[in-house]
Design a protein around this motif. Structure first.
Motif, short mmCIF file in Angstrom:
data_model
loop_
_atom_site.label_atom_id
_atom_site.label_comp_id
_atom_site.label_asym_id
_atom_site.label_seq_id
_atom_site.Cartn_x
_atom_site.Cartn_y
_atom_site.Cartn_z
N VAL A 169 82.27 10.38 34.28
CA VAL A 169 82.65 9.12 33.64
C VAL A 169 81.55 8.08 33.82
N VAL A 170 80.97 8.01 35.01
CA VAL A 170 79.88 7.07 35.28
C VAL A 170 78.68 7.39 34.38
N ALA A 171 78.32 8.67 34.28
CA ALA A 171 77.20 9.06 33.42
C ALA A 171 77.47 8.70 31.97
N ALA A 172 78.72 8.83 31.54
CA ALA A 172 79.08 8.45 30.17
C ALA A 172 78.94 6.94 29.98
N HIS A 173 79.31 6.16 30.99
CA HIS A 173 79.08 4.71 30.93
C HIS A 173 77.58 4.42 30.76
N GLN A 174 76.74 5.12 31.52
CA GLN A 174 75.30 4.91 31.40
C GLN A 174 74.81 5.22 29.99
N GLY A 175 75.32 6.32 29.41
CA GLY A 175 74.93 6.67 28.06
C GLY A 175 75.40 5.64 27.05
N LEU A 176 76.60 5.10 27.25
CA LEU A 176 77.10 4.08 26.34
C LEU A 176 76.26 2.81 26.42
N VAL A 177 75.86 2.41 27.64
CA VAL A 177 74.99 1.24 27.80
C VAL A 177 73.69 1.45 27.02
N ALA A 178 73.15 2.66 27.06
CA ALA A 178 71.91 2.95 26.31
C ALA A 178 72.13 2.77 24.81
N LEU A 179 73.28 3.21 24.29
CA LEU A 179 73.59 3.04 22.87
C LEU A 179 73.67 1.56 22.50
N VAL A 180 74.35 0.78 23.35
CA VAL A 180 74.48 -0.65 23.10
C VAL A 180 73.12 -1.33 23.16
N ALA A 181 72.30 -0.95 24.14
CA ALA A 181 70.96 -1.54 24.27
C ALA A 181 70.11 -1.21 23.04
N ASP A 182 70.21 0.00 22.51
CA ASP A 182 69.48 0.36 21.30
C ASP A 182 69.87 -0.56 20.14
N ALA A 183 71.18 -0.79 20.00
CA ALA A 183 71.66 -1.62 18.89
C ALA A 183 71.22 -3.07 19.06
N ILE A 184 71.30 -3.60 20.29
CA ILE A 184 70.89 -4.98 20.51
C ILE A 184 69.39 -5.13 20.26
N GLY A 193 61.74 -10.97 10.63
CA GLY A 193 61.61 -10.72 9.21
C GLY A 193 62.84 -11.10 8.39
N GLY A 194 63.88 -11.58 9.09
CA GLY A 194 65.11 -11.94 8.38
C GLY A 194 65.90 -10.76 7.88
N GLY A 195 65.62 -9.58 8.40
CA GLY A 195 66.33 -8.38 7.97
C GLY A 195 67.71 -8.29 8.61
N ARG A 196 68.43 -7.28 8.22
CA ARG A 196 69.79 -7.05 8.74
C ARG A 196 69.80 -5.76 9.54
N ALA A 197 70.12 -5.89 10.80
CA ALA A 197 70.19 -4.72 11.67
C ALA A 197 71.57 -4.06 11.55
N PRO A 198 71.69 -2.78 11.95
CA PRO A 198 72.99 -2.13 11.96
C PRO A 198 74.00 -2.94 12.78
N TYR A 199 75.23 -3.02 12.34
CA TYR A 199 76.34 -3.74 12.96
C TYR A 199 76.24 -5.25 12.78
N CYS A 200 75.19 -5.77 12.14
CA CYS A 200 74.90 -7.20 12.20
C CYS A 200 74.88 -7.86 10.82
N ALA A 201 75.03 -9.17 10.86
CA ALA A 201 74.81 -10.02 9.69
C ALA A 201 73.87 -11.14 10.11
N ALA A 202 72.91 -11.46 9.27
CA ALA A 202 72.02 -12.58 9.56
C ALA A 202 72.82 -13.87 9.48
N ARG A 203 72.63 -14.73 10.44
CA ARG A 203 73.44 -15.95 10.49
C ARG A 203 72.61 -17.09 11.05
#
Length: 203
Positions: A169-184, A193-203
């Motif tokens: 479970v802890v290792a899965a938490h670590q993997g999830l943090v990596a996914l979130v960090a990639d997205a951020i 560049g004013g582009g739109r990233a996945p999950y996001c809207a420019a605001r």
């Protein structure tokens, strides 16, 4: 003689009853240094300011919390994070973002200069089950300190566990943090560049 033996037995029983409970197993979300994204030896490309990570009240503790059937939660007294889960997420995300963005985080202290980007992160949901995936709903925003459009984002993430133990479970938490960090990190890169990233809207 019998009286003496009885007294010794009573004393031994009392001492065993006062024995300290076993020390809990302690885990961290920080990945080993060899697995973290490497930061180049040259100077940083940017300065970020990662605000304290927001979490539901039930998760703001050191005990590892597991979701059972329905609305039932289990708080593991014998398995704990090395700090509160909010602090663990803050440290793990900061380290991951610094590596991915070749950045320094003023929130970690000792850094001069104005942040180029302010980042706020909120986990509205973070559920884990033994033998099941870790699932999260995460909102975040990226705002350039110089003004202008940023990114406002909302994503749902899932990381499977390799097995049915707490360590899995802890290792899965670590993997999830990596996914979130990639997205951020992707949303930070999209701002100039004013582009739109996945999950996001420019605001």
């Amino acid at each position: 003689m019998k009286t003496h033996a009885l007294a010794v037995a009573v004393l031994a029983a009392g001492l065993s009853g006062c024995a300290a409970p076993p020390a809990p197993d302690v885990y961290t979300l920080q990945v080993p240094s060899g697995e973290a994204a490497a930061v180049p030896s040259a100077g940083p490309a940017m300065v970020i300011d990662l605000a304290p990570v927001a979490l539901p009240e039930r998760l703001r503790r050191r005990q590892i919390v597991l979701r059972e059937d329905g609305a039932k939660l289990q708080m593991l007294e014998g398995q704990r994070w090395s700090a509160t889960l909010g602090d663990e997420l803050q440290d793990a995300l900061s380290s991951a973002l610094q590596g991915r963005l070749h950045a320094v985080d003023v929130a970690k202290g000792g850094v001069a200069g104005k942040p180029a980007y302010r980042i706020n992160v909120e986990f509205s949901r973070l559920d884990a089950r033994l033998g099941g995936p870790v699932e999260a709903t995460v909102a975040w925003s990226v705002k350039p300190s110089a003004g202008g459009a940023g990114q406002v984002c909302l994503g749902r993430f899932e990381q499977a566990a390799a097995g049915g133990s707490v360590a899995d479970v802890v290792a899965a938490h670590q993997g999830l943090v990596a996914l979130v960090a990639d997205a951020i990190a992707a949303s930070v890169r999209a701002v100039p560049g004013g582009g739109r990233a996945p999950y996001c809207a420019a605001r």
